[in-house]
Write a protein that holds these residues in place. Sequence first.
Motif: not given
Length: 434
Positions: A78-89, A91-98, A100-104
Motif C-alpha cells: 500500500y505504501c509503495m502505491i501511495i508513494l507513486v501517487e505522491c510523485r505523480d501528483k 509531476v502533475s503540478d509542474g514539478e518535473i524534477d521529481v 527519487t524518494y528524496g525528491d518527494v
Amino acid sequence: MMGRLPPPSSSSSPTLPLLHSYSSSSSSAGTATSLQTLGNIIVSIVGTGVLGLPFAFRIAGWAAGSLGVLFAGVSTYYCMIILVECRDKLVSDGEIDVRTYGDVGFKCLGRAGRYVTESLITVSQCGGAVAYLIFIGQNLSSILAVHGLTSASFIFLLLPLEVLLSWIDSLSALAPFSIFADVCNVLAVAFVVDEDVQQALSGQFSFKDRRAFSRDIRGLPFAGGMAVFCFEGFGMTLALESSMKERGRFPKLLAQAFAGIMSVYVLFGVFGYMAYGDDTKDIVTLNLPKTWTTMAVQIGLCLGLAFTFPIMVHPITEILEEKLRRMAWFKSLHHGGDQDSTKSKRERAVVCLTRGLLIMGLGVLASSVPGFGVFVSLVGSSFCAMMSFVLPATYHLMLMGGRMSGWKRGLDWCVLVGGITFAVYGTYNTIAGI
C-alpha cells in the motif's frame, strides 16, 4: 535479496540488472516489460532476511509469524502505491524534477524532508550491509571450524577484499555475482524445505509440538520487525514504476509479485520452524546437516554476498561523496576547476580512503552485533518501518489529504500512527530482548 540491489540516492541512477534508463516525467514510459519489472521487483525485495524467518516464527509462533509477514507485506505494498501517487501528483503540478524518494521528501518538507528520507535510506542500507557481513561470518565459522577463528575473525579477514572491491566505480562487473547469490539462496531454501518434508515423513516431530503463538505478545513485534526487513526494497519503488513500458500496469504487477513473495515467505518460515522447532537458529542455513552439498550451498552464498557487498554500500558511498564534493577543502584538491573533468590523484585518494573507512566501520559494527536475528528485527522495526510506512503516509496526507475520501484519509492515518507505534514499541521490544 540474496543479492538485493540498492535504492538509488538522489543523484544516482538505478542499478538493477534489467532496469533501463527512464525519464522523470510522469507521462513518459520506460522500456522494461512486465516480466523484466517483475524480475526487478523480486531482486529488489527478496534478501538475506528470508533466511531468518524460521527463527522469527520460532520466537512468535507459526501463526503469529505468518500474520506478521502478511501484515508487513500488505502495508508495504500500500505504501509503495501511495508513494507513486505522491510523485505523480507533484509531476502533475509542474514539478518535473521529481525522480527519487528524496525528491518527494524535499518537495513536501524542504531540506529537512530530503535529509530525513535519505538518512533513513542510508541507515537501512548500512543495516543490510552489516547483515551481509554477519551472515558471511557466522556461516564461514560454522563450515570452517578453525580453532581460534570466530565469526568476527572471518568478518575482519574479509574486510580487505571488500575495501578493494569498493574502489571499483563500475558495478556492472559485479552483477553476475548478484544472480549467483540469488541462485544459492533458492537452493538453500530448497534444502530447508526438503529437510522439513523428510522429518515430517519420518515422524520425527509432531505439529502439536510447534507453537502457533508465543507465550507473550513480545514475539509478534519481533517477527514483524524481521518481516519488514524482508520487504525492504522500498527505495526502489519510483525507479521500478518509471522503468515500465506500460506504467499503468504497475499496481497490478506489484500486487501479483507481493502475493507470490508473501506466500513463499510464510511457507518457508513455517517449514523451517516445523523442521527444527526450538533448535531453529537465527540463520536457518546453520541448521542444515553438514554434508558436502549443503556446505557448497553455504559457501556459494558467502561468495555471492562477498562480491555483491559493494553494490549494497554503493548508495551510501554516493551520498557521502556528494557531501564531500560540496566542501571547499575537497574542491581545492581538484585541478582545473571543472567538477566533470578527470579527478586528481589526491581527490581519488580521499574518495578511496572514505570508502575504506566506511567498510571498516561496518565491519566493526557487524563484529559487535549479538545475533543476526536480533539485528535484522531491530533494523526492520526502527529505520525500515519509518522509511516504509511513516514517511509515505505523511507525504501522501500532505499532498493528497484534501482530495481523498474519508476512508482513504483514515487509512493513511492508520498507517502513520500504526507505523510510529510499531517503530517505537518494536525497537524497545528488540532492545529489551537483547
